[in-house]
Scaffold this active site. Structure first.
Site, PDB file in Angstrom:
ATOM      1  N   ASP A   1      44.122  59.562  -5.828  1.00 14.71           N
ATOM      2  CA  ASP A   1      44.185  58.169  -6.259  1.00 14.71           C
ATOM      3  C   ASP A   1      44.426  58.090  -7.760  1.00 14.71           C
ATOM      4  O   ASP A   1      45.205  57.266  -8.238  1.00 14.71           O
ATOM      5  CB  ASP A   1      42.878  57.443  -5.913  1.00 14.71           C
TER       6      ASP A   1
ATOM      7  N   SER B   1      47.718  43.240  -1.464  1.00 11.96           N
ATOM      8  CA  SER B   1      46.924  44.311  -2.050  1.00 11.96           C
ATOM      9  C   SER B   1      46.073  43.719  -3.170  1.00 11.96           C
ATOM     10  O   SER B   1      46.161  42.530  -3.470  1.00 11.96           O
ATOM     11  CB  SER B   1      47.833  45.407  -2.610  1.00 11.96           C
TER      12      SER B   1
ATOM     13  N   LYS C   1      33.686  47.294  -1.475  1.00  8.70           N
ATOM     14  CA  LYS C   1      35.035  47.625  -0.990  1.00  8.70           C
ATOM     15  C   LYS C   1      34.887  48.672   0.118  1.00  8.70           C
ATOM     16  O   LYS C   1      34.711  49.862  -0.148  1.00  8.70           O
ATOM     17  CB  LYS C   1      35.896  48.154  -2.134  1.00  8.70           C
TER      18      LYS C   1
ATOM     19  N   GLU D   1      37.796  44.244   7.285  1.00  9.16           N
ATOM     20  CA  GLU D   1      37.987  45.691   7.403  1.00  9.16           C
ATOM     21  C   GLU D   1      37.325  46.208   8.676  1.00  9.16           C
ATOM     22  O   GLU D   1      36.188  45.839   8.990  1.00  9.16           O
ATOM     23  CB  GLU D   1      37.357  46.419   6.200  1.00  9.16           C
TER      24      GLU D   1
ATOM     25  N   LYS E   1      35.859  38.860  -7.058  1.00  4.96           N
ATOM     26  CA  LYS E   1      36.718  37.704  -6.779  1.00  4.96           C
ATOM     27  C   LYS E   1      36.200  36.479  -7.512  1.00  4.96           C
ATOM     28  O   LYS E   1      34.988  36.308  -7.668  1.00  4.96           O
ATOM     29  CB  LYS E   1      36.725  37.391  -5.275  1.00  4.96           C
TER      30      LYS E   1
ATOM     31  N   LYS F   1      37.442  50.748  -8.672  1.00  4.17           N
ATOM     32  CA  LYS F   1      37.443  51.946  -7.837  1.00  4.17           C
ATOM     33  C   LYS F   1      36.503  52.999  -8.411  1.00  4.17           C
ATOM     34  O   LYS F   1      36.560  53.321  -9.600  1.00  4.17           O
ATOM     35  CB  LYS F   1      38.865  52.524  -7.756  1.00  4.17           C
TER      36      LYS F   1
ATOM     37  N   CYS G   1      64.812  80.281  -3.890  1.00  6.63           N
ATOM     38  CA  CYS G   1      64.169  79.535  -2.806  1.00  6.63           C
ATOM     39  C   CYS G   1      63.346  80.489  -1.942  1.00  6.63           C
ATOM     40  O   CYS G   1      63.853  81.538  -1.519  1.00  6.63           O
ATOM     41  CB  CYS G   1      65.228  78.841  -1.955  1.00  6.63           C
TER      42      CYS G   1
ATOM     43  N   CYS H   1      65.715  73.144  -3.884  1.00  6.80           N
ATOM     44  CA  CYS H   1      66.735  73.971  -3.242  1.00  6.80           C
ATOM     45  C   CYS H   1      67.857  73.041  -2.801  1.00  6.80           C
ATOM     46  O   CYS H   1      67.614  72.059  -2.096  1.00  6.80           O
ATOM     47  CB  CYS H   1      66.156  74.707  -2.026  1.00  6.80           C
TER      48      CYS H   1
END
EC number: 6.5.1.2
Length: 652
Positions: free
Chosen positions: A29, A78, A109, A164, A278, A302, A395, A413
């Protein structure tokens, strides 16, 4: 700068697909957020270079196969992320400068999967995943097997409820113990388990796995004036509502709440990955509105990921379907987020150089999105006399010379016949999101390729039972199942095929948009990049990439071979009618309708070509108002927006 913006856009879109669609991110993240912020800063400095497929302009993920698509009546957005007190303070200052009276509601969350529940006359009609925010998956039968979701409300309401779905720690432990006993692979974490469960085709499995929900948003009604009252109302209607929240006008109080929750999060019976803040007053939310991606009235703080130290023992280099060579570190085993970790991604050669990562180093490891282990940094104090990391020049699959383009972070490659590149391309073609050929996984692809039976995707449709029975470990029953899956894939809508071709920059969403516009893959042989760039949601780079691919002689030959094999090349979804009465108009529904329920009204508007949204703004072209219409009608009148009633809609 233009090249860097393109590169960041492509990388971030790839990572978004891995996270939202496959539930298996390959980067952390924090790494994603670092790249995202770099892109935001570049776009703010060079706004003329913002691309239509930029993740800053998009929401959520692309649609999976296996369930019917569902068009959301109102988009699921989002949230803007925050990782520090300073970012929360900046959010607070932005809100309070315009609305000094604003209060905040801080909610947990939940680390689960977003769901949308549609009720008509109080009866659950649709349960859907978020998908890309506009189109999700219809998982109604699975939703009905989650015990805490009411099938019928105490009131005959037309309403959409958001929240959720998650799996508790105890349910997760139980299911993994059962899978271990049965010799099945364990789920990596509760979120993965919840996502996999909701996509089960056997509803009995869903019922057995004891999913639960927390609901937090009511859409389509105007019965509450605050987020707190919305939660109270949802609880009164019989929904599960999380009781851990704080109402305050002070960001100091909110920060104390966040710190307290972070310190005690392991004591909760479910997993969380942050706190959502919020604006509490819905009237202020309405005024603040949305960006193309997120509400301006909310932000998600987060929590940092768990970290552990491990030693790099060796490094493996593997070739992906686009030729990108990815390094993976083999580690001394370490316990991380509930599992034993012995491998971690090193991302690319630029990342190795930037962090100066060496074999023998002690490094800090964490799980990207709590799923994919990744190396974060070197513990310099524990470095001995290790030599710099040897970077391959050939490679590892075909021994061709590797290249490192100036505008890319990875080795690549470029041999189109590289065995690894071809096999990964075939695996991608057969994947769920592409042609969805069950049974054609990596092991079978490798056997087919090694036996010389497949070299490109058209060869898949030439396979016979006799061919498959020559392969080690393939019995008649499994061979027949694979052939049936191949035959079934021929009937897929053409956007699955376009995505399966693996054209650079052409993801699942772009494939759908392109086929909605042109209707048939063969039509793409004659389009121009400029024409493609006119499609809303695409850009010139996507157009150029598609045109470059279809200008190749072998592309036309491949389409001819696929068509000859019976593979459908036409788009089977609904295409927009540009002659429809409301084509291109943005419409808002508000109030109580007498003859149509809300779903019927939305379907009629969409059939007439309208885009239906949930809030009134300067971009709104039309409001259809029923009785008891509230703040949306008032705002439309204030902005001078055209207003019509239900009878007008019925007469169209």
């Amino acid at each position: 700068m233009k090249k860097r913006i393109r590169e960041l856009t492509d990388l971030l879109n790839q990572y978004r697909q891995e996270y939202y669609t496959n539930d298996a991110p390959s980067v952390s993240d924090s790494e994603y957020d670092k790249l995202y912020r770099e892109l935001v800063e570049l776009e703010q400095t060079y706004p003329a270079y913002i691309l239509k497929d930029s993740p800053t302009q998009l929401v959520g993920s692309t649609i999976l196969t296996g369930f019917q698509k569902y068009q959301h009546q109102y988009p699921l957005f989002s949230l803007q992320d925050a990782f520090s007190r300073e970012e929360l303070n900046a959010f607070d200052q932005r809100i309070k400068s315009a609305f000094p009276e604003a209060e905040y509601l801080a909610e947990l969350k939940i680390d689960g999967l977003s769901i949308s529940l549609v009720y008509e006359a109080g009866v659950l009609k649709v349960g859907a995943t978020r998908g890309d925010g506009t189109i999700g998956e219809n998982i109604t039968e699975n939703i009905k097997n989650i015990k805490d979701i009411p099938k019928r409300l105490s009131q005959a309401l037309d309403v959409t409820i958001r929240g959720e779905a998650y799996m508790s720690r105890q349910a997760f432990k139980t299911i993994n113990e059962e899978r271990q006993e049965n010799g099945e692979p364990e789920f990596a974490n509760p979120r993965n388990a919840a996502a996999g469960t909701l996509r089960q085709l056997d509803t009995r499995i869903v019922a057995k796995r004891q999913l639960a929900t927390f609901l937090y948003q009511e859409v389509g009604l105007e019965t509450a004036d605050s987020q707190q009252k919305t939660l109270e109302r949802l609880a009164d209607l019989g929904f599960s509502v999380n009781s851990h929240y704080l109402l305050s006008s002070s960001m100091n109080d909110i920060w104390d709440f966040i710190q307290s929750i972070e310190a005690s999060r392991e004591e909760l019976p479910y997993e969380i990955d942050g706190v959502v803040v919020k604006v509490n007053q819905l009237a202020i939310q309405e005024e603040l509105g949305f960006t193309v991606k997120a509400p301006r009235w909310a932000i998600a703080y987060k929590f940092p990921a768990e970290e552990k130290e491990a030693e790099i023992v060796s490094v493996d280099w593997t070739v992906g379907r686009t030729g990108v060579v990815t390094p993976t570190a083999n580690l001394t085993p370490v316990q991380l987020a509930g599992t034993t970790v012995s491998r971690a991604t090193l991302h690319n050669v630029d990342y190795i150089a930037e962090k100066d990562i060496r074999i023998g180093d002690t490094v800090v490891v964490y799980k990207a999105g709590d799923i994919i282990p990744a190396v974060l940094r070197v513990v310099e104090a524990k470095r001995r006399d290790q030599a710099p990391m040897p970077i391959p020049t050939a490679c590892p699959s075909c021994q061709s010379q590797l290249v490192h383009f100036e505008d890319e972070v990875a080795l690549r490659c470029i041999n189109p016949l590289c065995p690894s590149l071809v096999q990964r391309s075939l695996e991608h073609f057969a994947s769920r999101q592409a042609m969805n050929i069950a049974g054609l996984g990596p092991a079978v692809v490798e056997k087919l390729y090694s036996a010389g039976l497949v070299h490109d995707v058209a060869d898949i449709y030439r396979l016979s039972l006799e061919d498959l029975l020559t392969l080690d470990g393939i019995k008649e029953k499994s061979a027949e199942k694979l052939l049936a899956a191949i035959e079934q894939s021929k009937a897929n809508s053409a956007e699955k095929l376009l995505f399966g071709l693996g054209i650079r920059h052409i993801g699942a969403k772009a494939s759908r948009l392109i086929l909605e516009a042109y209707g048939d893959l063969e039509a793409l042989l004659a389009v121009t990049a400029e024409e493609l760039a006119q499609i809303d949601g695409l850009g010139l780079v996507i157009g150029q990439s598609l045109v470059q691919y279809f200008q190749q002689e072998q592309a036309a030959q491949l389409l001819a071979e696929l068509k000859s094999a019976g593979v459908n090349l036409a788009y089977l979804g609904q295409r927009p009618d540009q002659q429809a009465a409301l084509f291109g108009l943005t419409v808002v529904l508000t109030g109580k309708l007498e003859k149509l329920n809300r779903t019927q009204a939305m379907e009629k508007l969409e059939q007439l070509g309208a885009k239906v949204t949930g809030s009134v703004s300067k971009k709104t072209d039309l409001v259809v108002a029923g009785s008891e219409a509230g703040s949306k009608l008032a705002k439309a009148q204030q902005l001078g927006i055209r207003i019509e009633d239900e009878d007008w809609l019925l007469n169209l």
